[in-house]
Design an enzyme around this catalytic site. Structure first.
Site, PDB file in Angstrom:
ATOM      1  N   GLN A 195      -6.733   5.038  -7.365  1.00 11.23           N
ATOM      2  CA  GLN A 195      -5.946   6.042  -7.512  1.00 11.23           C
ATOM      3  C   GLN A 195      -4.324   6.071  -7.843  1.00 11.23           C
ATOM      4  O   GLN A 195      -3.667   7.436  -8.382  1.00 11.23           O
ATOM      5  CB  GLN A 195      -6.338   6.813  -6.098  1.00 11.23           C
ATOM      6  CG  GLN A 195      -7.407   6.699  -5.770  1.00 11.23           C
ATOM      7  CD  GLN A 195      -7.795   6.246  -3.769  1.00 11.23           C
ATOM      8  OE1 GLN A 195      -6.944   7.416  -2.992  1.00 11.23           O
ATOM      9  NE2 GLN A 195      -7.397   5.016  -3.426  1.00 11.23           N
ATOM     10  N   ASN A 196      -4.346   4.820  -7.912  1.00 16.28           N
ATOM     11  CA  ASN A 196      -2.096   4.561  -8.768  1.00 16.28           C
ATOM     12  C   ASN A 196      -2.410   5.150  -9.878  1.00 16.28           C
ATOM     13  O   ASN A 196      -2.779   5.391 -10.848  1.00 16.28           O
ATOM     14  CB  ASN A 196      -1.928   3.922  -8.502  1.00 16.28           C
ATOM     15  CG  ASN A 196      -2.194   3.005  -7.138  1.00 16.28           C
ATOM     16  OD1 ASN A 196      -2.323   2.932  -5.937  1.00 16.28           O
ATOM     17  ND2 ASN A 196      -2.211   1.128  -7.062  1.00 16.28           N
ATOM     18  N   THR A 242      -5.723   1.184   0.314  1.00 22.47           N
ATOM     19  CA  THR A 242      -5.988   2.555   0.265  1.00 22.47           C
ATOM     20  C   THR A 242      -6.811   2.898   2.092  1.00 22.47           C
ATOM     21  O   THR A 242      -7.076   2.462   2.297  1.00 22.47           O
ATOM     22  CB  THR A 242      -6.767   3.254  -0.617  1.00 22.47           C
ATOM     23  OG1 THR A 242      -6.617   4.578  -0.931  1.00 22.47           O
ATOM     24  CG2 THR A 242      -7.971   2.532  -1.019  1.00 22.47           C
ATOM     25  N   CYS A 291      -1.944  22.234 -26.273  1.00 23.19           N
ATOM     26  CA  CYS A 291      -2.581  22.351 -26.685  1.00 23.19           C
ATOM     27  C   CYS A 291      -3.505  21.273 -26.134  1.00 23.19           C
ATOM     28  O   CYS A 291      -4.358  20.528 -26.237  1.00 23.19           O
ATOM     29  CB  CYS A 291      -1.666  21.522 -27.883  1.00 23.19           C
ATOM     30  SG  CYS A 291      -1.039  19.910 -27.675  1.00 23.19           S
ATOM     31  N   HIS A 346      -6.668   9.654 -10.641  1.00 23.19           N
ATOM     32  CA  HIS A 346      -5.060  10.393 -10.570  1.00 23.19           C
ATOM     33  C   HIS A 346      -3.955  10.780 -11.298  1.00 23.19           C
ATOM     34  O   HIS A 346      -3.191  10.707 -11.265  1.00 23.19           O
ATOM     35  CB  HIS A 346      -4.347  10.160  -8.796  1.00 23.19           C
ATOM     36  CG  HIS A 346      -5.484  10.347  -7.849  1.00 23.19           C
ATOM     37  ND1 HIS A 346      -5.094   9.653  -6.658  1.00 23.19           N
ATOM     38  CD2 HIS A 346      -6.899  10.987  -8.001  1.00 23.19           C
ATOM     39  CE1 HIS A 346      -5.747   9.936  -5.643  1.00 23.19           C
ATOM     40  NE2 HIS A 346      -6.832  10.646  -6.064  1.00 23.19           N
ATOM     41  N   GLU A 405      -3.622  -3.206   7.509  1.00 18.67           N
ATOM     42  CA  GLU A 405      -4.034  -2.778   8.460  1.00 18.67           C
ATOM     43  C   GLU A 405      -5.354  -2.417   8.747  1.00 18.67           C
ATOM     44  O   GLU A 405      -5.623  -1.345   7.512  1.00 18.67           O
ATOM     45  CB  GLU A 405      -3.278  -1.697   9.048  1.00 18.67           C
ATOM     46  CG  GLU A 405      -2.769  -0.756   7.908  1.00 18.67           C
ATOM     47  CD  GLU A 405      -1.481   0.248   8.756  1.00 18.67           C
ATOM     48  OE1 GLU A 405      -0.550  -0.185   9.133  1.00 18.67           O
ATOM     49  OE2 GLU A 405      -1.724   0.640   7.957  1.00 18.67           O
TER      50      GLU A 405
HETATM   51  P1  OAD Z   1      -1.767   5.688   0.531  1.00 20.81           P
HETATM   52  O1  OAD Z   1      -0.481   5.234   1.600  1.00 20.81           O
HETATM   53  O2  OAD Z   1      -2.135   6.424   2.355  1.00 20.81           O
HETATM   54  O3  OAD Z   1      -2.054   3.499   1.625  1.00 20.81           O
HETATM   55  C1  OAD Z   1      -1.710   2.852   1.188  1.00 20.81           C
HETATM   56  C2  OAD Z   1      -2.070   1.882   1.805  1.00 20.81           C
HETATM   57  O4  OAD Z   1      -2.312   0.907   1.469  1.00 20.81           O
HETATM   58  C3  OAD Z   1      -2.309   1.132   3.779  1.00 20.81           C
HETATM   59  O5  OAD Z   1      -3.331   1.736   4.746  1.00 20.81           O
HETATM   60  C4  OAD Z   1      -1.713   0.327   4.392  1.00 20.81           C
HETATM   61  O6  OAD Z   1      -1.643   0.063   5.317  1.00 20.81           O
HETATM   62  C5  OAD Z   1      -2.019  -0.931   2.891  1.00 20.81           C
HETATM   63  N1  OAD Z   1      -1.180  -1.378   2.244  1.00 20.81           N
HETATM   64  C6  OAD Z   1       0.759  -1.047   2.664  1.00 20.81           C
HETATM   65  N2  OAD Z   1       1.102  -2.790   2.188  1.00 20.81           N
HETATM   66  C7  OAD Z   1       0.262  -3.448   0.797  1.00 20.81           C
HETATM   67  C8  OAD Z   1       0.181  -4.538   1.121  1.00 20.81           C
HETATM   68  N3  OAD Z   1       0.747  -5.082   0.757  1.00 20.81           N
HETATM   69  N4  OAD Z   1      -1.022  -5.256   1.165  1.00 20.81           N
HETATM   70  C9  OAD Z   1      -2.461  -4.455   1.016  1.00 20.81           C
HETATM   71  N5  OAD Z   1      -2.658  -3.231   1.814  1.00 20.81           N
HETATM   72  C10 OAD Z   1      -1.190  -2.364   1.974  1.00 20.81           C
HETATM   73  O7  OAD Z   1      -1.934   5.246  -0.691  1.00 20.81           O
HETATM   74  P2  OAD Z   1      -3.321   5.874  -0.946  1.00 20.81           P
HETATM   75  O8  OAD Z   1      -4.784   5.087  -0.435  1.00 20.81           O
HETATM   76  O9  OAD Z   1      -3.469   4.625  -2.102  1.00 20.81           O
HETATM   77  O10 OAD Z   1      -2.640  11.217  -4.079  1.00 20.81           O
HETATM   78  O11 OAD Z   1      -3.350   6.843  -1.075  1.00 20.81           O
HETATM   79  C11 OAD Z   1      -4.286   7.570  -2.157  1.00 20.81           C
HETATM   80  C12 OAD Z   1      -3.956   9.385  -2.840  1.00 20.81           C
HETATM   81  O12 OAD Z   1      -2.290  10.107  -1.721  1.00 20.81           O
HETATM   82  C13 OAD Z   1      -2.728   8.948  -3.214  1.00 20.81           C
HETATM   83  O13 OAD Z   1      -3.419   8.478  -4.533  1.00 20.81           O
HETATM   84  C14 OAD Z   1      -2.314  10.121  -3.780  1.00 20.81           C
HETATM   85  C15 OAD Z   1      -2.165  10.324  -2.552  1.00 20.81           C
HETATM   86  O14 OAD Z   1      -1.172  11.671  -1.862  1.00 20.81           O
HETATM   87  C16 OAD Z   1      -2.007  11.938  -5.357  1.00 20.81           C
HETATM   88  O15 OAD Z   1      -1.505  12.023  -5.197  1.00 20.81           O
HETATM   89  C17 OAD Z   1      -3.080  13.259  -5.559  1.00 20.81           C
END
Ligand code: OAD
Length: 237
Positions: A94-95, A179, A123, A112, A206
């Site tokens: 998703q990154n 995620t 174009c 994403h 978490e």
């Molecule tokens: P989030 O910010 O929602 O979640 C990040 C997750 O990573 C959380 O559950 C944290 O606990 C965990 N986390 C943080 N630090 C960590 C570490 N060092 N090791 C392991 N886990 C860790 O991010 P995403 O789930 O990626 O979409 O968000 C999903 C989508 O929402 C993104 O792609 C973006 C966003 O809005 C769009 O922009 C379309």
């Protein structure tokens, strides 16, 4: 026996590289991106239509920032797995950063979009892009000044869902890393994979919104959990 693997990654895998997550402090002592900016202001087609300068400035800053960051041990471990794994493997991320690729991973799908591509709405060509878009540069393919970030906004359809579903259908193992399970359709992949017979594993700092759907959840930082998981998987093979 595990042959085919699908790995879903989110912002948590890049948190220890210093890239903000969206919804939490990301272990870096900072604020999640969506606590600092309203999603409706910067990450929707409506926002881009209403105030394109604000949206372009936001993505110009993010694009510049990711280029100063480096892949971490979690990205490196996944690249090692990708290179060594004889079965099918797909890293669905998703990154929108390029840290999986810079670590050396090849089998990566950006559902994403990507910060380092600009999409011409005239174009339809996507061009590699590292600089700003705020000054409305011309599209390298057609010359029209109609470039936007090639990032999927809320309300838009994620990329390559057919390829993702095909990989999920074949998966023996589905692993979700870093995620929150807050954003669909990615948040639904665990249930789909599980219903189709895959073992499901979560590696996250978490408990996430989707934790209960996984056969197993391991909690901790990605730079510790991911290399340990990859080492064990490769040793078993
Ligand atoms: P989030 O910010 O929602 O979640 C990040 C997750 O990573 C959380 O559950 C944290 O606990 C965990 N986390 C943080 N630090 C960590 C570490 N060092 N090791 C392991 N886990 C860790 O991010 P995403 O789930 O990626 O979409 O968000 C999903 C989508 O929402 C993104 O792609 C973006 C966003 O809005 C769009 O922009 C379309």
């Amino acid at each position: 026996m595990i042959r085919n693997i699908v790995i879903l990654t989110g912002a948590g895998v890049s948190a220890e590289s210093g890239i903000d997550t969206f919804r939490d402090a990301g272990g870096q002592g900072g604020q999640g991106l969506w606590e600092q900016h309203r999603v409706e202001d910067v990450a929707t087609p409506e926002a881009f239509a209403r105030d394109p300068d604000l949206v372009l400035r936001f993505y110009d800053m993010r694009r510049a920032a990711i280029q100063t960051k480096q892949p971490n041990a979690a990205h490196a471990a996944l690249a090692r797995l990708d290179a060594a794994w004889p079965g099918r493997l797909l890293i669905v991320t998703q990154n929108v950063d390029d840290l999986h690729e810079r670590a050396g991973a090849r089998r990566v799908l950006h559902m994403h979009g990507e910060h380092l591509l600009a999409w011409c709405t005239a174009c339809d060509v996507r061009s590699p892009w590292t600089g700003p878009l705020l000054d409305r540069p011309p599209c390298p393919a057609c010359g029209t000044r109609a470039l936007r970030p090639d990032v999927v906004w809320f309300g838009e359809v994620p990329y390559r869902m057919d390829a993702i579903h095909a990989a999920l259908r074949d998966a023996d193992l589905f692993v979700s890393i870093g995620t929150s399970g807050a954003v669909y359709p990615a948040a639904g992949f665990v249930r789909l994979a599980r219903d189709l017979g895959a073992r499901t594993l979560e590696l996250n700092l978490e408990a996430s919104q989707g934790s209960r759907w996984f056969h197993e959840s391991r909690l901790g930082p990605a730079t510790e959990l991911v290399p340990a998981w990859v080492d064990r998987l490769l040793a078993q093979d």
